[in-house]
Design an enzyme around this catalytic site. Structure first.
Site, PDB file in Angstrom:
ATOM      1  CD  GLU A  84      -2.925  -1.459   2.409  1.00  0.00           C
ATOM      2  OE1 GLU A  84      -2.607  -0.709   3.451  1.00  0.00           O
ATOM      3  OE2 GLU A  84      -3.589  -2.173   2.452  1.00  0.00           O
ATOM      4  CD  GLU A 109      -4.657  -7.926   1.938  1.00  0.00           C
ATOM      5  OE1 GLU A 109      -5.576  -7.295   2.595  1.00  0.00           O
ATOM      6  OE2 GLU A 109      -3.486  -7.538   2.001  1.00  0.00           O
TER       7      GLU A 109
HETATM    8  C1  GLA Z   1      -5.103  -4.389   4.280  1.00  0.00           C
HETATM    9  C2  GLA Z   1      -3.852  -5.365   4.584  1.00  0.00           C
HETATM   10  C3  GLA Z   1      -4.077  -6.509   5.521  1.00  0.00           C
HETATM   11  C4  GLA Z   1      -5.309  -6.299   6.374  1.00  0.00           C
HETATM   12  C5  GLA Z   1      -6.643  -5.905   5.474  1.00  0.00           C
HETATM   13  C6  GLA Z   1      -7.613  -5.568   6.534  1.00  0.00           C
HETATM   14  O1  GLA Z   1      -5.738  -5.011   3.022  1.00  0.00           O
HETATM   15  O2  GLA Z   1      -2.928  -5.672   3.512  1.00  0.00           O
HETATM   16  O3  GLA Z   1      -3.006  -7.153   6.026  1.00  0.00           O
HETATM   17  O4  GLA Z   1      -4.947  -5.704   7.493  1.00  0.00           O
HETATM   18  O5  GLA Z   1      -6.114  -4.501   5.221  1.00  0.00           O
HETATM   19  O6  GLA Z   1      -7.831  -6.645   7.679  1.00  0.00           O
END
Ligand code: GLA
Length: 346
Positions: free
Chosen positions: A152, A256
């Site tokens: 990020e 994710e």
């Molecule tokens: C982001 C992070 C993850 C997690 C999610 C929410 O996407 O990369 O590690 O913290 O948020 O749980």
């Protein structure tokens, strides 16, 4: 056939799991049945690997080489190693879930403590990455197959301002990947990971600011598309993102995946199932047409009662393939349906 068996010839199927699962035999059995990859939901993040006590007790000793502790990842790594699962390493360098004291002079916990200089932070970064990679590779060789080296780093059309940019500067992510390349086992793929990666402005910013400089130095092997969806996420836009990253010499992993949905009615869960089916059809079609080298899909959580979305959205969310009793939802069957249809058409 389970998820991992059904998708075996296409990509790994993973789940992010919290430490609590190691006290629950039936959840562990479930993980072994359905998945061949795990991600530590939180326990491999800097705030959990950095040893706060040691660094603060002896800041001079650890000034350039932070003390690290692996206590919180032992269960995950032993479980994966003993059962032949792969682990996605998540995550080395992130603006979030990294304590401010890591960036402060003398590891001070005072709120306004001055930040350490670039040279010190670069040394801390290098040694953190070195110690984490070397220890894990030595104790559990071959178990981690991919690392999210940087998470990020893009925001508002450019590089996100963070304690990393404030202390090291805008090239912090390049250094992170150089160190990761230097210390990572050659079998480990190095990833950049981010959310909303398919939104056109963000996709372009990631390509321009992060991926092209990294590709120029051959420092990166994969792009992680987090893929936290909701029911309105535009799958056409997602397809464009997938094709755009897929055109680069990189693996793509969905890292994710979840689809926020606060309505648990049968009709709504049917819509969720349809959305999942369309997404997996798209992923399979993308592979078939060689538009992207998709090597893994990880769900962010195992069942609806464990999802982070309920807290994050402030309403109970039903975003996953299994309900709170670990019973497969319609969405589970539709993800299987997508691959069975594909296999029969081959
Ligand atoms: C982001 C992070 C993850 C997690 C999610 C929410 O996407 O990369 O590690 O913290 O948020 O749980």
């Amino acid at each position: 056939m389970s998820l991992k068996e059904s998708y075996q010839s296409f990509f790994k199927i993973g789940a992010a799991i919290p430490a609590g699962v190691f006290e629950n035999h039936s959840v562990l059995e479930h993980i072994l049945t359905e998945y061949n990859s795990i991600t530590c939901e939180n326990d491999m993040k800097p705030e959990n690997l950095l040893d706060a006590q040691k660094n603060q007790m002896e800041p001079e000793k650890y000034d350039k080489c932070p003390a690290v502790t692996f206590d919180r990842i032992i269960n995950y790594m032993d479980f994966a190693q003993n059962n032949g699962l792969g682990v996605r390493g998540h995550t080395l360098i992130w603006h979030n879930q990294t304590p401010r004291w890591f960036f402060a002079e003398g590891y001070s916990i005072k709120e306004n403590a001055p930040l350490a200089n670039r040279e010190t932070i670069l040394a801390r970064m290098e040694n953190y990455i070195r110690v984490v990679l070397e220890y894990i590779q030595q104790r559990w060789p071959g178990v981690i197959y991919a690392w999210d080296v940087v998470n990020e780093a893009v925001d508002n059309g450019g590089l996100r301002e963070s304690l990393w940019t404030q202390t090291v500067g805008e090239d912090f992510f390049l250094h992170a990947f150089r160190f990761a390349r230097k210390y990572a086992d050659s079998r480990v793929s190095l990833f950049y990971n981010d959310y909303s990666t398919f939104i056109p402005w963000k996709r372009e910013a990631i390509c321009k600011h992060i991926l092209s400089p990294l590709l120029k130095e051959k420092l990166i092997d994969g792009m992680g598309m987090q893929s936290h969806f909701d029911m309105d996420t535009d799958l056409n836009e997602y397809k464009d993102g997938l094709f755009c990253f897929g055109a680069l010499p990189l693996q793509i992993q969905i890292t994710e995946l979840d689809i926020h949905n606060a309505d648990s009615s049968e009709a709504s869960m049917k819509l969720l199932a349809e959305k999942y089916e369309k997404l997996f059809q798209l992923l399979l079609k993308t592979i078939k047409e060689k538009k992207a080298d998709i090597t893994g899909v990880t769900f962010w959580g195992i069942h609806d009662d464990m999802s982070w979305l309920t807290g994050f959205r402030g309403e109970k969310s039903y975003p996953l393939l299994f309900d709170g009793q670990l019973q497969p939802k319609m969405a589970y069957n539709s993800v299987l349906q997508a691959v069975h249809t594909e296999l029969h058409s081959l």
